[in-house]
Design a protein around this motif. Structure first.
Motif, PDB file in Angstrom:
ATOM      1  N   ILE A  60       5.096  -5.994  13.011  1.00  0.00           N
ATOM      2  CA  ILE A  60       3.977  -5.575  12.174  1.00  0.00           C
ATOM      3  C   ILE A  60       4.504  -4.404  11.350  1.00  0.00           C
ATOM      4  O   ILE A  60       4.637  -3.290  11.860  1.00  0.00           O
ATOM      5  CB  ILE A  60       2.754  -5.195  13.032  1.00  0.00           C
ATOM      6  CG1 ILE A  60       2.333  -6.400  13.897  1.00  0.00           C
ATOM      7  CG2 ILE A  60       1.609  -4.713  12.144  1.00  0.00           C
ATOM      8  CD1 ILE A  60       1.279  -6.106  14.933  1.00  0.00           C
ATOM      9  N   ASP A  61       4.860  -4.699  10.112  1.00  0.00           N
ATOM     10  CA  ASP A  61       5.586  -3.741   9.275  1.00  0.00           C
ATOM     11  C   ASP A  61       4.634  -3.070   8.296  1.00  0.00           C
ATOM     12  O   ASP A  61       4.428  -3.533   7.174  1.00  0.00           O
ATOM     13  CB  ASP A  61       6.727  -4.458   8.552  1.00  0.00           C
ATOM     14  CG  ASP A  61       7.733  -3.488   7.957  1.00  0.00           C
ATOM     15  OD1 ASP A  61       7.419  -2.277   7.840  1.00  0.00           O
ATOM     16  OD2 ASP A  61       8.835  -3.941   7.603  1.00  0.00           O
ATOM     17  N   ARG A  62       4.078  -1.954   8.727  1.00  0.00           N
ATOM     18  CA  ARG A  62       3.131  -1.198   7.902  1.00  0.00           C
ATOM     19  C   ARG A  62       3.799  -0.590   6.676  1.00  0.00           C
ATOM     20  O   ARG A  62       3.141  -0.231   5.712  1.00  0.00           O
ATOM     21  CB  ARG A  62       2.502  -0.076   8.730  1.00  0.00           C
ATOM     22  CG  ARG A  62       1.675  -0.574   9.884  1.00  0.00           C
ATOM     23  CD  ARG A  62       1.188   0.546  10.794  1.00  0.00           C
ATOM     24  NE  ARG A  62       0.468   1.560  10.044  1.00  0.00           N
ATOM     25  CZ  ARG A  62       0.690   2.869  10.190  1.00  0.00           C
ATOM     26  NH1 ARG A  62       1.598   3.325  11.023  1.00  0.00           N
ATOM     27  NH2 ARG A  62      -0.010   3.740   9.483  1.00  0.00           N
ATOM     28  N   TRP A  63       5.111  -0.419   6.717  1.00  0.00           N
ATOM     29  CA  TRP A  63       5.836   0.298   5.676  1.00  0.00           C
ATOM     30  C   TRP A  63       6.776  -0.617   4.888  1.00  0.00           C
ATOM     31  O   TRP A  63       7.715  -0.154   4.258  1.00  0.00           O
ATOM     32  CB  TRP A  63       6.619   1.448   6.306  1.00  0.00           C
ATOM     33  CG  TRP A  63       5.698   2.346   7.069  1.00  0.00           C
ATOM     34  CD1 TRP A  63       5.484   2.352   8.409  1.00  0.00           C
ATOM     35  CD2 TRP A  63       4.812   3.318   6.529  1.00  0.00           C
ATOM     36  NE1 TRP A  63       4.514   3.283   8.738  1.00  0.00           N
ATOM     37  CE2 TRP A  63       4.097   3.898   7.599  1.00  0.00           C
ATOM     38  CE3 TRP A  63       4.555   3.771   5.233  1.00  0.00           C
ATOM     39  CZ2 TRP A  63       3.145   4.895   7.419  1.00  0.00           C
ATOM     40  CZ3 TRP A  63       3.612   4.766   5.057  1.00  0.00           C
ATOM     41  CH2 TRP A  63       2.918   5.318   6.145  1.00  0.00           C
ATOM     42  N   ALA A  64       6.512  -1.923   4.894  1.00  0.00           N
ATOM     43  CA  ALA A  64       7.371  -2.869   4.168  1.00  0.00           C
ATOM     44  C   ALA A  64       7.299  -2.596   2.669  1.00  0.00           C
ATOM     45  O   ALA A  64       6.239  -2.280   2.142  1.00  0.00           O
ATOM     46  CB  ALA A  64       6.934  -4.304   4.457  1.00  0.00           C
ATOM     47  N   PRO A  65       8.442  -2.722   1.985  1.00  0.00           N
ATOM     48  CA  PRO A  65       8.400  -2.613   0.523  1.00  0.00           C
ATOM     49  C   PRO A  65       7.455  -3.695  -0.021  1.00  0.00           C
ATOM     50  O   PRO A  65       7.504  -4.835   0.406  1.00  0.00           O
ATOM     51  CB  PRO A  65       9.848  -2.893   0.103  1.00  0.00           C
ATOM     52  CG  PRO A  65      10.665  -2.633   1.334  1.00  0.00           C
ATOM     53  CD  PRO A  65       9.779  -2.966   2.498  1.00  0.00           C
ATOM     54  N   GLY A  66       6.573  -3.327  -0.896  1.00  0.00           N
ATOM     55  CA  GLY A  66       5.632  -4.297  -1.444  1.00  0.00           C
ATOM     56  C   GLY A  66       4.332  -4.402  -0.671  1.00  0.00           C
ATOM     57  O   GLY A  66       3.466  -5.198  -1.015  1.00  0.00           O
ATOM     58  N   GLY A  67       4.196  -3.633   0.398  1.00  0.00           N
ATOM     59  CA  GLY A  67       2.948  -3.635   1.156  1.00  0.00           C
ATOM     60  C   GLY A  67       3.115  -4.129   2.573  1.00  0.00           C
ATOM     61  O   GLY A  67       4.115  -4.773   2.908  1.00  0.00           O
ATOM     62  N   PRO A  68       2.150  -3.841   3.437  1.00  0.00           N
ATOM     63  CA  PRO A  68       2.237  -4.193   4.852  1.00  0.00           C
ATOM     64  C   PRO A  68       2.365  -5.702   5.079  1.00  0.00           C
ATOM     65  O   PRO A  68       1.672  -6.495   4.456  1.00  0.00           O
ATOM     66  CB  PRO A  68       0.922  -3.670   5.439  1.00  0.00           C
ATOM     67  CG  PRO A  68       0.435  -2.656   4.467  1.00  0.00           C
ATOM     68  CD  PRO A  68       0.919  -3.104   3.121  1.00  0.00           C
ATOM     69  N   ALA A  94      11.345   2.282  10.984  1.00  0.00           N
ATOM     70  CA  ALA A  94      11.219   0.981  10.331  1.00  0.00           C
ATOM     71  C   ALA A  94      12.543   0.221  10.293  1.00  0.00           C
ATOM     72  O   ALA A  94      12.586  -0.973  10.567  1.00  0.00           O
ATOM     73  CB  ALA A  94      10.647   1.147   8.927  1.00  0.00           C
ATOM     74  N   ARG A  95      13.638   0.893   9.964  1.00  0.00           N
ATOM     75  CA  ARG A  95      14.927   0.209   9.906  1.00  0.00           C
ATOM     76  C   ARG A  95      15.311  -0.375  11.253  1.00  0.00           C
ATOM     77  O   ARG A  95      15.782  -1.509  11.345  1.00  0.00           O
ATOM     78  CB  ARG A  95      16.025   1.142   9.407  1.00  0.00           C
ATOM     79  CG  ARG A  95      17.366   0.415   9.219  1.00  0.00           C
ATOM     80  CD  ARG A  95      18.517   1.328   8.900  1.00  0.00           C
ATOM     81  NE  ARG A  95      19.611   1.543   9.773  1.00  0.00           N
ATOM     82  CZ  ARG A  95      19.987   0.904  10.864  1.00  0.00           C
ATOM     83  NH1 ARG A  95      19.302  -0.063  11.353  1.00  0.00           N
ATOM     84  NH2 ARG A  95      21.062   1.221  11.532  1.00  0.00           N
TER      85      ARG A  95
END
Length: 194
Positions: free
Chosen positions: A143-151, A121-122
């Protein structure tokens, strides 16, 4: 399994890194990239990751010209950033891929798509957009499935130096508009969530 990195000697140049990347025997099924001059080996992505890629790829095929391809395992080189990346999807003219070799210049791509995994992710959020922008790739879809606060989904464009401008940012479930030459509304409501 998390990502594994393989260091390089100080002063090692681009050609040495590429030679090592091409000649080593890496674990079968792994994704091997050069990120900021470090060889990074990641495991195969999870099923949900692959489902998202397949949904996006299917939609892209409905709008790309016949002389363009949508690739899942194409290596793109950004020597100025000591980067050899394998985006989850690359949209590129077929003529660029018909040349012999094991990679293409990143600047030939029209769009790259990355779907985050916990281990990468980073890189997908920081290192890769800087390299893709520096290469002049017009569009980068994260497409950030692991973003803080949700995808979340972020569409970047208008590269200048090693920085993109955010064209659109939204959460899974919203629609992302890919501008011309795609002219595509990407409905993300069918993307699987954790």
């Amino acid at each position: 399994m998390s990502a594994l990195t393989v260091g390089h000697e100080p002063g090692q140049d681009w050609d040495d890194l590429v030679r090592l990347w091409e000649e080593m025997e890496w674990p079968e099924g792994s994704k091997v990239e050069i990120i900021e001059g470090v060889i990074t080996v990641s495991p195969s992505p999870a099923n949900r990751h692959n489902l998202i890629k397949e949904k996006v790829q299917r939609l892209l095929y409905s709008v790309v010209p016949d002389d363009w391809g949508v690739f899942q395992t194409l290596s793109v080189a950004v020597p100025s950033k000591l980067g050899m990346f394998i985006p989850d999807l690359v949209v590129i003219p077929l003529a660029e891929v018909e040349a012999p070799g094991t990679y293409v210049p990143a600047g030939a791509a029209e769009l790259v798509v990355e779907v985050t995994s916990p281990s990468n992710a980073r890189h997908d959020r920081v290192s890769k957009p800087a390299a893709y922008a520096a290469a002049g790739i017009p569009l980068y879809l994260l497409i950030d499935r692991w973003a803080p606060g949700g995808p979340t989904i972020t569409l970047y464009g208008e590269p200048a130096g090693d920085v993109y401008r955010v064209l659109q940012a939204c959460k899974f479930g919203d629609t992302v508009r890919l501008p011309e030459p795609f002219g595509l509304d990407l409905d993300t409501s069918a993307f699987p969530q954790e």
